[in-house]
Design a protein around this motif. Structure first.
Motif, PDB file in Angstrom:
ATOM      1  N   ILE A  92       1.275  11.315  -4.898  1.00  0.00           N
ATOM      2  CA  ILE A  92       1.838   9.997  -5.175  1.00  0.00           C
ATOM      3  C   ILE A  92       0.761   8.983  -4.805  1.00  0.00           C
ATOM      4  CG2 ILE A  92       4.209  10.722  -4.842  1.00  0.00           C
ATOM      5  CD1 ILE A  92       4.184   9.387  -2.080  1.00  0.00           C
ATOM      6  N   ASN A  94       0.036   4.624  -4.545  1.00  0.00           N
ATOM      7  CA  ASN A  94       0.412   3.224  -4.705  1.00  0.00           C
ATOM      8  C   ASN A  94      -0.788   2.445  -5.228  1.00  0.00           C
ATOM      9  OD1 ASN A  94       0.380   0.278  -3.317  1.00  0.00           O
ATOM     10  ND2 ASN A  94       2.466   0.862  -3.877  1.00  0.00           N
ATOM     11  N   THR A 111       4.377   2.647  -6.669  1.00  0.00           N
ATOM     12  CA  THR A 111       3.912   3.990  -6.346  1.00  0.00           C
ATOM     13  C   THR A 111       4.229   4.907  -7.523  1.00  0.00           C
ATOM     14  OG1 THR A 111       4.232   3.632  -3.983  1.00  0.00           O
ATOM     15  CG2 THR A 111       4.097   5.913  -4.727  1.00  0.00           C
ATOM     16  N   VAL A 125       9.555   8.015  -2.747  1.00  0.00           N
ATOM     17  CA  VAL A 125       9.239   7.008  -3.762  1.00  0.00           C
ATOM     18  C   VAL A 125      10.508   6.297  -4.219  1.00  0.00           C
ATOM     19  CG1 VAL A 125       8.364   6.661  -6.110  1.00  0.00           C
ATOM     20  CG2 VAL A 125       7.114   8.136  -4.512  1.00  0.00           C
ATOM     21  N   ARG A 129      11.431   2.209  -3.603  1.00  0.00           N
ATOM     22  CA  ARG A 129      11.795   1.283  -4.686  1.00  0.00           C
ATOM     23  C   ARG A 129      13.146   0.627  -4.400  1.00  0.00           C
ATOM     24  NH1 ARG A 129      11.937   4.619  -8.404  1.00  0.00           N
ATOM     25  NH2 ARG A 129       9.974   4.300  -9.525  1.00  0.00           N
ATOM     26  N   ALA A 231       5.383   5.532   0.723  1.00  0.00           N
ATOM     27  CA  ALA A 231       5.460   4.902  -0.596  1.00  0.00           C
ATOM     28  C   ALA A 231       5.779   3.422  -0.439  1.00  0.00           C
ATOM     29  CB  ALA A 231       6.518   5.575  -1.467  1.00  0.00           C
TER      30      ALA A 231
END
Length: 256
Positions: A92, A94, A111, A125, A129, A231
């Motif tokens: 992952i 960002n 991310t 992740v 968000r 994240a």
């Protein structure tokens, strides 16, 4: 220093800067794939920002050597792009873009999942968000600054994650960073009262493990102390009488 209240043409210029930053983030995000180096991401940001008539706000800021922050896996924030760092399946990453356009700044990050990722990576992740969106949801004229951090921290804890306390959002406008500091942890009903015309970022850094961090000797790169995944998602917001306006909206429906 007081917190500026934006109006009229200032708000319109902030919208344009925010749209430019969001467009660059989307442009870069669509090109991410295994094998891409973070230095290539930096080059794409430079090129796309220039194409939109802006300049990268981060380049040279307090000596930062790149046009974008690329924070991969257990890097919490401020990762420096490198030619020898390649994205791998399962990563992952960002990507944090800030654009200066017409004397105003727009700041946004997301991310991205690289190939097939683990359920744990997908979870952190998703939580990051939703934590950003939970913080955004409480922003309105008359709300307290602490309401933002409280909403973020409550959701992260419910999902078994933690929130980094040492870094937060910030005021933004003529300068990339200004007052107020926007903590992503806190108590409801505390802090300054938000007023229509304030512009700020909400950008929680959410860890799969504990919230503690460490900084590399380069003075920039921040890691999770326990090596867990981290994240982050970010928007720039205008506080309005009715609530808020996201100044860095994704250019396409279903974006970040």
């Amino acid at each position: 220093m007081g917190i500026p209240l934006m109006k009229g043409v200032e708000i319109e210029r902030l919208r344009l800067a925010g749209q430019a930053a969001a467009g660059t983030l989307a442009h870069v995000g669509a090109r991410l794939a295994p094998g891409i180096t973070t230095a290539e991401i930096d080059q794409w940001v430079r090129e796309d920002t220039a194409r939109r008539g802006g300049t990268p706000s981060q380049l040279g800021y307090k000596g930062f050597p790149a046009a974008v922050c690329t924070s991969r896996n257990h890097v919490v924030c401020h990762g420096i792009p490198r030619a020898d760092e390649r994205l791998m399946p399962g990563d992952i990453v960002n990507v944090d873009v800030t654009t200066c356009l017409g004397g105003f700044h727009g700041d946004t990050s997301a991310t991205f999942l690289i190939g097939e990722v683990s359920p744990e990576a997908r979870h952190v992740v998703d939580v990051a968000r939703r934590c950003r969106d939970a913080g955004i949801a409480v922003v309105r004229h008359g709300a307290k600054l602490g309401d933002i951090g409280a909403a973020i921290e409550e959701l992260a804890r419910q999902e078994g994650c933690s929130v980094v306390a040492e870094f937060g959002g910030h005021g933004i406008g003529h300068q990339m960073h200004g007052p107020p500091h926007v903590s992503h942890v806190g108590r409801r009903g505390t802090g300054i009262t938000l007023r229509s015309g304030m512009v700020l970022t909400i950008e929680p850094m959410v860890n799969l493990g504990r919230p503690h961090i460490r900084v590399l000797p380069d003075g920039w790169t921040v890691l999770t102390a326990d090596g867990s995944l981290s994240a982050q998602f970010e928007h720039t917001l205008l506080v309005t009488r009715e609530g808020h306006e996201i100044l860095t909206p994704p250019p396409l429906p279903g974006g970040c």
